[in-house]
Design an enzyme around this catalytic site. Structure first.
Site, mmCIF file in Angstrom:
data_model
loop_
_atom_site.group_PDB
_atom_site.id
_atom_site.type_symbol
_atom_site.label_atom_id
_atom_site.label_comp_id
_atom_site.label_asym_id
_atom_site.label_seq_id
_atom_site.Cartn_x
_atom_site.Cartn_y
_atom_site.Cartn_z
ATOM 1 N N HIS A 54 131.936 109.375 54.920
ATOM 2 C CA HIS A 54 132.460 110.495 55.692
ATOM 3 C C HIS A 54 133.783 109.806 56.605
ATOM 4 O O HIS A 54 134.757 110.542 56.487
ATOM 5 C CB HIS A 54 131.655 111.056 56.574
ATOM 6 C CG HIS A 54 130.644 112.216 55.628
ATOM 7 N ND1 HIS A 54 131.318 113.184 54.863
ATOM 8 C CD2 HIS A 54 129.565 112.796 56.063
ATOM 9 C CE1 HIS A 54 130.418 113.781 54.322
ATOM 10 N NE2 HIS A 54 129.090 113.632 55.160
ATOM 11 N N THR A 70 143.212 133.524 49.331
ATOM 12 C CA THR A 70 141.752 133.491 49.382
ATOM 13 C C THR A 70 141.174 132.867 48.156
ATOM 14 O O THR A 70 142.181 132.758 47.158
ATOM 15 C CB THR A 70 141.027 134.893 49.237
ATOM 16 O OG1 THR A 70 139.539 134.657 49.473
ATOM 17 C CG2 THR A 70 141.200 135.873 48.312
ATOM 18 N N SER A 71 140.213 132.368 47.785
ATOM 19 C CA SER A 71 140.026 131.588 46.711
ATOM 20 C C SER A 71 139.748 132.449 45.519
ATOM 21 O O SER A 71 139.653 133.471 45.675
ATOM 22 C CB SER A 71 138.547 130.857 46.792
ATOM 23 O OG SER A 71 137.779 131.847 46.947
ATOM 24 N N HIS A 84 123.977 117.672 48.017
ATOM 25 C CA HIS A 84 124.566 119.127 48.189
ATOM 26 C C HIS A 84 125.674 119.297 47.044
ATOM 27 O O HIS A 84 125.456 119.958 45.920
ATOM 28 C CB HIS A 84 125.326 119.054 49.768
ATOM 29 C CG HIS A 84 124.201 119.369 50.578
ATOM 30 N ND1 HIS A 84 124.669 118.672 51.930
ATOM 31 C CD2 HIS A 84 122.979 119.426 50.771
ATOM 32 C CE1 HIS A 84 123.542 118.800 52.489
ATOM 33 N NE2 HIS A 84 122.432 119.463 51.886
ATOM 34 N N GLY A 116 130.001 117.898 57.420
ATOM 35 C CA GLY A 116 130.316 119.444 57.258
ATOM 36 C C GLY A 116 130.837 120.096 58.561
ATOM 37 O O GLY A 116 131.430 121.294 58.264
#
Lengths: 341, 609
Positions: free
Chosen positions: B132, B553-554, B15, B306
């Protein structure tokens, strides 16, 4: 990360971003770049005053001196310093520069500086850069080809006249015809143009373009009277005359010279003449590099990139160290050509 | 003195590719490849992220103790082959899709490392969920914690339950493919017209607009959640084993028709489906957490994978009080696997001690682990291009930018080390005034170029968070959702027949730009330890307005990776209606900039997410 390594300089054209710490991806596995506050790729803070207990060598040159392809500590300048404990080496190397820019870097940045030896390492190929008012470069982050304006000198009744200063900011479109194009000859101009386009469109064809480039290699050394050599000779002669310490002239040959693909005699003859004329010591590293290259074929340069590998820098350092040591001991009073084998 | 243990962790070829560098158990650097390559969710071998990590550590390849890849390609191949054998001819399409990746680059990781770094280094492999789990526990503030990882799928595992103590962790239980909470959520993401791996966040944001009327349908037909938190999916409704899609016709029939087409109008069905799967997901997470608590007795919980990015579920878990403390890895997705893998090798193989942490603080350093720009680099760029800018001190920056925000200006803020993980946390952020009723709409339409039903996230001073939200805990990574305090709300109701846009644009509190339709907010708490420049800015805004909250915000447009370099930031600034750009100690005003030459079709550069 892909960083912009350079900042604009109105006289030199550009220098490294002061204080920059970066890493450049490279076919050799990548290399670390550390720059000082003066905008040169050096681990030393450049000081005008002498450093107690150290003799100072200033090294000038292009990307071969700056060390494209290898980390700071693995360059020949740093290796010389490592082998001569009482010596500090300030590296003023500027990638992609001509001898004109290297001289301007000396004038601008080392004018008030104490030094015990000047080590001038022009790449033999730099002679052509002196004829240009812009250099074809790969733009910092985009990687696209662009023309970067640069300062240059004209000769007027044998004297240097500085042009293109302040250097224009920004990039020029690659298709811009260069003002000095006629000076370098139509065949070579065409060859260079073809090479640039081929490199831009088909990066994998670099080997082919190198072959093509061979057709365009400097003819300027063939005679002492070519415009290219007259300009280079005058720049170097003026530089040597201004030096306040002994000078070693150590031209760095191209790998085509080292591999014996093209004749080295013309450039060697010109630099020998210059040495005699100016009194600068000439250290000719070609034979030494050829010998090392024969022992370890292909190890001195990267497969695609034409710069010296770590082994290449070590070889250059090994050849220069005795001469630098002798010069620092005052052994250059009777300058003559010194073959570094 | 012994040589430092320096580990380079990699996640790639699935991913979000990333690299991380750990020295003697201390995180040195971490970044996603997409930030450098400018390809969203870039899955390629992370050559640029590797380069950055070695740059940040000023490390030569031959100084690396080892390189570690975040999962085991052999085990993954085993899962694919067995699944194919089980599915027969029907699985061929899936196999043809997976085989090139599995039999290609993933099998040649050592060769790719050698080619990139020019050195033959030891290359190790961990398991996906071990990575993870390590990314969740080792950077956490806890010496002892339960660990829960949930995602789509690793090699075989889709969910693991474990326990960490000191510099060791153990995976104690797992749930295997094809039973996956992550894939269940992704199936709904795709069915409702969003993209896998980026649309899950949108689905979560859509949930408050709907009613969980399908929750029973989901429980009865799709997932069996058992008392111990384990679960099984009914595979008759999914296509990821033997079809080309996530769901099949039976799934569609269950929800009254075909999937929504991407970019088409969102209907009440999608909103209700979002609310329903969100509710069931929360139930499943809660059940697993309960089981984990019983099993380990731990006071603390660490999460990654995720599904751990589901901040609504995280917020409810925190509010339940099941665990005293919860810490979620901010790079909870696959990118975080690079960091986890590196930490796992450092601690388990080399017995490196965990990094020191101040009481109550984690070891993630605010997740500001990416590259930073120097003022000299910025000056060089601005000077070369003749872009007008004002050089300011840190104090001047805070006061000038706060004043601009209070005037309704929108700020591009590029200060300090870039964030590791999907969220902008005030290093590469677009900022604004949350009190403005127009801010959400203006930011969405003129800057982000999207029509979003999602409000923006609030960044709030940590010591004032309880005055504005029903929460009094650290949430530095924007991974906890909490309600806006009741006294700040503007009561409202909306009917299910209303257009989504009309609902979105109705103010819901005194800080409408950051208040969701259910009065919730994705809170980022900010203090002066990890990010003093950001904290100073919010404090200056508070001093000016009495509001210690700003919109965050990004710093990107839709489909674009978050900006990384000064060029990225300037380009994004000039392409959008942002008013002010802050690049470290340089402030640029839009109305002082020269015309920006740009492609007319620049939006085509980015695939919509």
């Amino acid at each position: 990360m892909s960083r912009n390594l350079f900042q604009y300089d109105p006289v030199i054209g550009y220098r490294f971003v002061p204080g920059l710490k970066g890493r450049v991806r490279h076919e050799g596995g990548g290399y670390l770049v550390r720059c000082n506050n003066a905008g040169f790729r050096s681990d030393h803070v450049f000081r005008d005053a002498p450093t107690p207990g150290k003799r100072r060598v200033l090294v000038f040159g292009d990307s071969n001196t700056a060390g494209d392809g290898v980390s700071n500590g693995k360059r020949f300048s740093d290796l010389i310093e490592a082998q001569l404990p009482d010596c500090e080496v300030y590296n003023f190397g500027l990638p992609s520069s001509g001898t004109d820019q290297q001289y301007l870097a000396f004038r601008e940045c080392a004018g008030a500086m104490h030094y015990d030896l000047l080590l001038l390492c022009p790449m033999v190929d730099n002679i052509r850069r002196n004829l240009q008012d812009a250099r074809l470069i790969h733009s910092g982050l985009s990687g696209e080809l662009a023309l970067l304006p640069k300062p240059y000198f004209d000769l007027a009744q044998g004297a240097l006249v500085l042009r293109n200063v302040p250097v224009p900011k920004g990039h020029l479109p690659v298709d811009n015809a260069q003002a000095d194009e006629p000076q370098i000859g139509s065949v070579r101009a065409l060859a260079r143009q073809a090479m640039s386009h081929a490199n831009a469109r088909f990066p994998g064809l670099r080997g082919w373009t190198q072959w093509l480039r061979r057709l365009a290699l400097p003819a300027e050394y063939n005679s002492p009277n070519t415009l290219g050599w007259q300009l280079m000779r005058t720049i170097l002669a003026q530089w040597i005359a201004e030096a306040r310490a002994p000078v070693i002239l150590a031209p760095i040959p191209t790998f085509e010279h080292i591999d014996g693909n093209i004749r080295a005699a013309p450039y060697r003859a010109r630099f020998a003449e210059l040495s005699r004329e100016t009194g600068a010591a000439l250290v000719d590293v070609l034979d030494g590099l050829r010998a090392q290259n024969a022992t370890r074929p292909g190890s001195l340069r990267f497969p695609t990139d034409e710069h010296p590998t770590v082994a290449g820098h070590a070889a250059i350092a090994e050849l220069l160290v005795p001469h630098v040591a002798r010069a620092l001991e005052g052994g250059l009073s009777n300058p003559m050509q010194m073959s570094a084998e | 003195m012994s040589e430092p243990v320096t580990i380079l962790g990699l996640s790639a070829l699935y991913h979000d590719s990333a690299a991380a560098l750990v020295r003697d158990g201390q995180i040195v650097a971490a970044a996603q490849e997409e930030r450098f390559s400018r390809v969203k969710h870039d899955r390629r071998f992370p050559v640029n992220a590797i380069n950055y990590c070695l740059e940040a550590g000023m490390v030569e390849p031959d100084e690396l103790t080892a390189v570690v890849f975040y999962d085991d390609p052999v085990l993954t191949t085993d899962r694919i082959v067995r699944t194919l054998a089980h599915s027969g001819d029907k699985g061929l399409a899936q196999w043809l899709k997976s085989a090139p990746g599995l039999l290609g680059a993933k099998m040649r990781v050592p060769q790719l490392v050698a080619a990139e770094l020019g050195a033959n280094l030891p290359v190790l492999f961990t398991e996906h969920h071990q990575s993870h789990a390590a990314s969740a526990f080792f950077p956490s503030p806890f010496d002892d914690a339960a660990i829960l990882t949930i995602d789509g799928v690793g090699e075989w595992a889709t969910t693991t339950l474990g326990h960490g103590s000191g510099n060791q962790l153990q995976i104690e239980q797992d749930i295997h493919f094809p039973h996956s909470l992550g894939l269940l959520y992704s199936a709904f993401t795709v069915f409702t017209g969003f993209k896998v791996n980026s649309g899950e966040y949108k689905l979560m944001g859509l949930a408050p607009y709907g009613q969980p009327i399908y929750a029973g349908v989901i429980r009865d037909n799709l997932i069996d959640i058992r008392p111990d938190g384990s679960f099984r999916l009914n595979l008759d409704y999914f296509g990821y084993l033997d079809g080309e899609g996530m769901t099949n016709e039976r799934f569609a029939a269950l929800f009254g028709g075909p999937p929504r087409q991407a970019e088409s109008r969102i209907t009440q069905r999608e909103m209700d489906m979002a609310a329903s799967i969100q509710q069931v997901t929360e139930e499943a997470v809660m059940a697993m957490a309960r089981h984990l608590k019983t099993r380990t007795g731990a006071a603390n919980l660490c999460m990654a994978g995720g599904v751990a990015l589901n901040c609504v579920a995280n917020g409810k878990l925190l509010a339940s009080g099941l665990f005293d403390n919860i810490w979620v890895q901010p790079a909870a997705g696959d990118a975080g696997g690079a960091l986890g893998a590196a930490l796992l090798v450092a601690h388990h193989r080399h017995d490196a001690p965990r990094a020191a942490a101040a009481p109550g603080r984690d070891r993630q350093q605010g997740s500001y682990l990416g590259p930073e720009l120097s003022n000299e680099e910025i000056a060089a760029y601005l000077d070369f291009n003749d872009y007008p800018a004002h050089r300011v001190t840190d104090d001047e920056r805070a006061s000038r930018v706060a004043a601009a925000m209070a005037e309704g200006k929108v700020i591009g803020w590029c200060v300090g080390r870039m964030e590791y993980g999907p969220r902008a946390l005030g290093a590469r952020s677009i900022l604004g005034d949350p009190r403005s009723a127009q801010m959400q709409s203006a930011m969405n339409l003129k800057i982000k170029f999207r029509e979003s039903f999602r409000p923006f996230a609030p960044a709030v001073l940590r010591d004032k968070v309880a005055d504005w939200f029903e929460m009094d805990a650290d949430s530095p990574y924007m991974l906890m959702v909490a309600p806006v305090r009741p006294e700040l709300r503007i009561e409202q109701s909306f009917s299910t027949a209303e257009d989504l846009r009309a609902i979105v644009n109705r103010p819901r509190s005194t800080i409408p730009a950051v208040t969701h339709v259910d009065y919730s907010a994705r809170v980022q708490t900010v203090d002066g330890v990890d990010k003093p420049d950001y904290s100073d800015l919010i404090a200056a805004f508070d001093a000016l307005t009495g509001c210690p909250v700003i919109v965050n915000t990004s710093f990107n447009v839709r489909g674009e990776p978050i900006v990384c370099t000064v060029q990225d930031a300037y380009r994004c600034f000039m392409r959008t209606d942002m008013d002010v750009l802050v690049l470290e100690n340089f402030v640029l005003f839009k109305d002082e900039q020269p015309a920006f030459a740009d492609s007319q079709n620049w939006r085509d550069e980015f695939e919509l997410d």
